[in-house]
Motif scaffolding. Structure first.
Motif, PDB file in Angstrom:
ATOM      1  N   VAL A 185       1.068  -1.288   0.014  1.00 13.41           N
ATOM      2  CA  VAL A 185      -0.046   0.347  -0.068  1.00 13.41           C
ATOM      3  C   VAL A 185       0.732   1.208   0.209  1.00 13.41           C
ATOM      4  O   VAL A 185       0.180   2.648  -0.451  1.00 13.41           O
ATOM      5  CB  VAL A 185      -0.967  -0.452   1.368  1.00 13.41           C
ATOM      6  N   ALA A 186       2.043   1.323   1.108  1.00 10.50           N
ATOM      7  CA  ALA A 186       2.536   2.435   0.438  1.00 10.50           C
ATOM      8  C   ALA A 186       3.339   2.311  -0.645  1.00 10.50           C
ATOM      9  O   ALA A 186       3.449   4.302  -1.482  1.00 10.50           O
ATOM     10  CB  ALA A 186       4.178   2.266   1.168  1.00 10.50           C
ATOM     11  N   LEU A 187       3.682   1.668  -2.415  1.00 14.88           N
ATOM     12  CA  LEU A 187       3.783   2.067  -3.280  1.00 14.88           C
ATOM     13  C   LEU A 187       2.428   2.438  -3.961  1.00 14.88           C
ATOM     14  O   LEU A 187       2.827   3.282  -4.834  1.00 14.88           O
ATOM     15  CB  LEU A 187       4.580   0.703  -3.595  1.00 14.88           C
ATOM     16  N   ILE A 188       1.129   1.883  -3.747  1.00 17.91           N
ATOM     17  CA  ILE A 188       0.530   1.765  -4.806  1.00 17.91           C
ATOM     18  C   ILE A 188      -0.266   2.953  -4.326  1.00 17.91           C
ATOM     19  O   ILE A 188      -1.958   3.070  -5.187  1.00 17.91           O
ATOM     20  CB  ILE A 188      -0.678   0.118  -5.286  1.00 17.91           C
ATOM     21  N   SER A 189      -0.772   3.147  -2.732  1.00 20.66           N
ATOM     22  CA  SER A 189      -1.918   4.194  -2.512  1.00 20.66           C
ATOM     23  C   SER A 189      -0.885   5.305  -1.930  1.00 20.66           C
ATOM     24  O   SER A 189      -1.394   6.182  -2.199  1.00 20.66           O
ATOM     25  CB  SER A 189      -2.206   3.141  -1.301  1.00 20.66           C
ATOM     26  N   ILE A 194       1.076  11.182  -1.656  1.00 18.12           N
ATOM     27  CA  ILE A 194       2.303  12.161  -1.612  1.00 18.12           C
ATOM     28  C   ILE A 194       2.260  13.145  -3.089  1.00 18.12           C
ATOM     29  O   ILE A 194       2.617  14.347  -3.206  1.00 18.12           O
ATOM     30  CB  ILE A 194       3.463  12.068  -0.939  1.00 18.12           C
ATOM     31  N   ILE A 195       2.515  12.148  -3.742  1.00 18.39           N
ATOM     32  CA  ILE A 195       2.903  12.636  -5.745  1.00 18.39           C
ATOM     33  C   ILE A 195       2.096  13.708  -6.065  1.00 18.39           C
ATOM     34  O   ILE A 195       2.620  14.946  -6.402  1.00 18.39           O
ATOM     35  CB  ILE A 195       2.857  11.922  -6.294  1.00 18.39           C
ATOM     36  N   LYS A 249       9.988   4.218   0.082  1.00 16.51           N
ATOM     37  CA  LYS A 249       9.610   4.981  -0.823  1.00 16.51           C
ATOM     38  C   LYS A 249       9.526   5.950  -1.340  1.00 16.51           C
ATOM     39  O   LYS A 249      10.194   5.985  -3.111  1.00 16.51           O
ATOM     40  CB  LYS A 249       8.018   4.647  -1.043  1.00 16.51           C
ATOM     41  N   ILE A 250       9.676   6.920  -0.688  1.00 13.22           N
ATOM     42  CA  ILE A 250       9.976   8.240  -1.387  1.00 13.22           C
ATOM     43  C   ILE A 250      11.524   8.668  -1.761  1.00 13.22           C
ATOM     44  O   ILE A 250      11.392   8.827  -2.639  1.00 13.22           O
ATOM     45  CB  ILE A 250       9.270   9.555  -0.299  1.00 13.22           C
ATOM     46  N   GLU A 251      12.365   7.793  -0.745  1.00 17.02           N
ATOM     47  CA  GLU A 251      13.776   7.506  -1.551  1.00 17.02           C
ATOM     48  C   GLU A 251      14.539   7.542  -2.810  1.00 17.02           C
ATOM     49  O   GLU A 251      14.952   8.526  -3.512  1.00 17.02           O
ATOM     50  CB  GLU A 251      14.623   8.057  -0.162  1.00 17.02           C
ATOM     51  N   HIS A 252      13.515   6.048  -3.064  1.00 19.78           N
ATOM     52  CA  HIS A 252      13.365   5.178  -4.689  1.00 19.78           C
ATOM     53  C   HIS A 252      13.100   6.937  -5.981  1.00 19.78           C
ATOM     54  O   HIS A 252      13.315   6.637  -6.573  1.00 19.78           O
ATOM     55  CB  HIS A 252      12.472   4.377  -4.408  1.00 19.78           C
ATOM     56  N   PHE A 253      11.715   6.708  -5.239  1.00 14.13           N
ATOM     57  CA  PHE A 253      11.454   8.397  -6.360  1.00 14.13           C
ATOM     58  C   PHE A 253      12.212   8.850  -6.513  1.00 14.13           C
ATOM     59  O   PHE A 253      12.080   9.884  -7.834  1.00 14.13           O
ATOM     60  CB  PHE A 253      10.003   8.524  -5.963  1.00 14.13           C
ATOM     61  N   VAL A 254      12.459   9.427  -5.755  1.00  8.83           N
ATOM     62  CA  VAL A 254      13.474  10.467  -5.442  1.00  8.83           C
ATOM     63  C   VAL A 254      14.458  10.464  -7.002  1.00  8.83           C
ATOM     64  O   VAL A 254      15.189  10.869  -7.245  1.00  8.83           O
ATOM     65  CB  VAL A 254      13.989  11.345  -4.566  1.00  8.83           C
TER      66      VAL A 254
END
Length: 369
Positions: A185-189, A194-195, A249-254
């Motif tokens: 859920v952190a990834l898909i929701s 946040i984005i 997940k935020i660090e990965h996306f950054v």
């Protein structure tokens, strides 16, 4: 006849009450909420038989206790339940959006022989109050059950009882661990919320001072940032209850954004192309796999003019044909041109029937083949 206590009368709690009421009209349903307006609405509209502002005032009578408040409140109320004299065979469950903290806290109940089943229906809306509750909110959605406390035949029997109680939700049950749940859920929701909110916040100044930008935001931008309208109190609670995983997940996306920025700065056409191509392949495969294995919805897309009554015409056609529509989404409405209306159905027959009726009435329909 069973007695059900629903602790928290937001969208999920209210919709759960409605679905239980329709499936099991003889059951008694009581609600707990600190919001008197929510309690009055639920009682006056027949969702519940009574309301209380403290769980201590009604929990002892319950055969089922459904904790549907924010996770921080769920944790507090689990501690309160552990200090109460509950029915020996009571089943306690929750619908919290994150699970590791809840399942860790559940030990204070299970140590006393109280059956606890962690759960999370993957359904909702940016509208979060009981006023938006509807019995079909969960139709065809996944409902996660957490495997961590399912250790013996007693728990498996309790799950069957819970699934029977909630059978009116018409969900697809999925067993999962608390750790896996929170990662998924952190990834898909959580990250998408946040984005979406970040995009809106970043664009705030420009949109507020530019009439042109405001017009453009009425199209695709508004569609992809729709979830930014969700309840900030609820989402603050969710992020704080899953902070480590969401932080990763935020660090990965950054890092991904930094790679794209570098590719743009270096005019690296191949890297930019691969970025979009890889996303396209993965996104298309999600659609294919969903359609082959576990179709959530059957979708039609309609080109629809931006005119008063256009959407009402579509829903009226479906109502006359007695076709059940489980979701409707305005993907894009632009001035002086057609927009796109997404209609979702729970099965292939409804989709085919809807397509035929809508085309017969002269509407341009895409999909359903």
């Amino acid at each position: 006849m069973k007695t059900i206590v629903i602790d928290g009368l937001g969208l999920i709690g209210g919709s759960t009450a409605l679905a239980i009421r329709q499936k099991w009209p003889d059951h008694q349903i009581f609600a707990v909420d600190v919001n008197d307006i929510a309690l009055e609405f639920a009682q006056s509209h027949g969702l519940v038989d009574g309301g209380f502002d403290r769980i201590q005032d009604i929990a002892a009578t319950a055969d089922f206790i459904i904790l549907a408040a924010p996770v921080s409140i769920i944790l507090e109320h689990m501690e309160q339940l552990a200090e109460m004299q509950l029915k020996p065979d009571v089943i306690v469950t929750d619908v919290g959006s994150t699970k590791r903290q809840v399942m860790a806290k559940a030990k204070i109940l299970t140590d006393q022989g109280i059956i606890f089943i962690g759960g999370h229906p993957m359904a909702g809306s940016h509208k979060t109050t009981v006023l938006a509750a509807r019995a079909d909110l969960f139709q065809s959605a996944y409902y996660f059950l957490i495997s961590d406390t399912i250790t013996d035949q007693q728990h498996r029997s309790a799950i069957k009882s819970l699934q029977s109680l909630l059978s009116g939700l018409d969900v697809k049950w999925q067993l999962i661990s608390a750790l896996q749940h929170d990662r998924v859920v952190a990834l898909i929701s959580h990250l998408p919320h946040i984005i979406a909110s970040g995009l809106v916040n970043m664009s705030q100044d420009e949109l507020s001072h530019s009439p042109l930008s405001l017009k453009l935001a009425a199209g695709g931008f508004r569609s992809i940032t729709r979830i930014a309208s969700s309840d900030p109190e609820m989402w603050t609670d969710i992020l704080l209850s899953n902070s480590n995983t969401i932080g990763d997940k935020i660090e990965h996306f950054v890092r991904i954004l930094q790679q794209v920025r570098q590719a743009i700065a270096q005019s690296d056409r191949d890297a930019i192309w691969n970025y979009f191509y890889s996303a396209k392949i993965t996104r298309d495969s999600i659609n294919t796999q969903a359609g082959r294995h576990v179709p959530n919805f059957y979708d039609l897309f309609i080109n629809i003019p931006d005119q008063v009554g256009a959407i009402a015409k579509v829903t009226h056609i479906l109502e006359e044909a007695k076709i059940n529509l489980i979701n409707i989404h305005i993907l894009e409405i632009r001035e002086e041109t057609d927009g796109v209306l997404q209609l979702s159905f729970s099965n292939q027959k409804d989709l085919i029937d809807a397509k035929g009726e809508l085309q017969r009435r002269g509407l341009s329909v895409v999909g359903g083949d």
